[in-house]
Design an enzyme around this catalytic site. Sequence first.
Site, PDB file in Angstrom:
ATOM      1  CB  SER A  43      82.281 -45.427-138.864  1.00 48.15           C
ATOM      2  OG  SER A  43      82.320 -45.530-137.448  1.00 48.15           O
ATOM      3  CG  ASP A 334      76.565 -40.030-135.881  1.00 48.96           C
ATOM      4  OD1 ASP A 334      77.391 -40.212-134.967  1.00 48.96           O
ATOM      5  OD2 ASP A 334      76.665 -40.593-136.991  1.00 48.96           O
ATOM      6  CG  HIS A 337      80.316 -41.739-136.062  1.00 50.39           C
ATOM      7  ND1 HIS A 337      79.052 -42.268-136.236  1.00 50.39           N
ATOM      8  CD2 HIS A 337      81.187 -42.744-136.317  1.00 50.39           C
ATOM      9  CE1 HIS A 337      79.159 -43.538-136.586  1.00 50.39           C
ATOM     10  NE2 HIS A 337      80.442 -43.858-136.638  1.00 50.39           N
TER      11      HIS A 337
END
Length: 373
Positions: A43, A334, A337
Amino acid sequence: MVTKIFLGISLFVISIQLVAGDDDGRLSKVVRQVPAMYVFGDSTLDVGNNNYLPGNDVPRANMPPYGVDFRGSKPTGRFSNGYNIADSIARTLGLKESPPAYLSLAPRSSIRLVLAALSEGVSYASAGSGILDSTNAGNNIPLSKQVSHLASTKRKMEATVGARAVRRLLSGSFFLLGTGSNDVSVFAATQPAAGDVAAFYASLVSNYSAAITDLYEMGARKFAVINVGLVGCVPMARALSPTGSCIGGLNDLASGFDAALGRLLASLAAGLPGLSYSLADYHGLSTETFANPQASGYVSVDSACCGSGRLGAESDCLPNSTLCGDHDRFVFWDRGHPSQRAGQLSAEAFYDGPAQFTAPVSFRQLADMDASY
């Protein structure tokens, strides 16, 4: 024949320079260091592949406020308020941003896929994926499958411009890999305290070695590899501690794998003629950043800018989440991340920053190397 000639000329021109639009719409001439960039990982590098995967258990960043600082303030699938680290690395190399997500190009249009692969590259990264196939939840794309997707792309490219041209392109291109964080987190969460760490490392190394070797056999020669950072210091992990401190066991597990990864890359370079690599020490860079956040202009290294509850880590970043006032002053966007600025500063450090953050060469030096095939 016309298509082959057109693509061949385009590829030659693009390998020398790119005329692209700046974020404010002005045209500028950008010197490109590499003909293309191909991206593999999780991600932290995904630019939207997961948007196209079926199932409700696939992690996605396709809703606001993700992308609030991106062009048009729109979510793109990046787990960031704007660009992610793959974009920032691409920009240091002279590309406008990360190459497009594979699933945004294929299988809907083979022509679009081939044009992108030849002119700028493709991103195969998938949020939630890992080095091990078993790490992946739902329908995420594990590293082995990401590599197989490139093999499929390569066959389409060869049918268009020929095998020799494609091999020359791949040998000069920049292969960016960043994965392993999910493997470490899943192992820590599912294994007993006395889990076989040595066997875990051996599995990771074996699978990573197979992926890099397969890429090498396709023609890849320049490997930029980002190691696993301080996974025990992301807000989601800190929220598990009564004091909000890092989870040392997670960081130690990541550090042990990082050491094994360094040995693997040195071994592969010694055994595969022409293979060059740069290992980026995200673990070390994060350690230095957290020790002195003010030096980088941060006011928070432990909380999510977008989230809710303690440390902003008690829920995902959602349309109704609370946002911090200055997105650039938070390390984390977040609960798991980095923010756009954190990704940019990391990219700059790996590209041409202090020598201790890349070995044996920097990303800039790797990009400048001659490649043989």
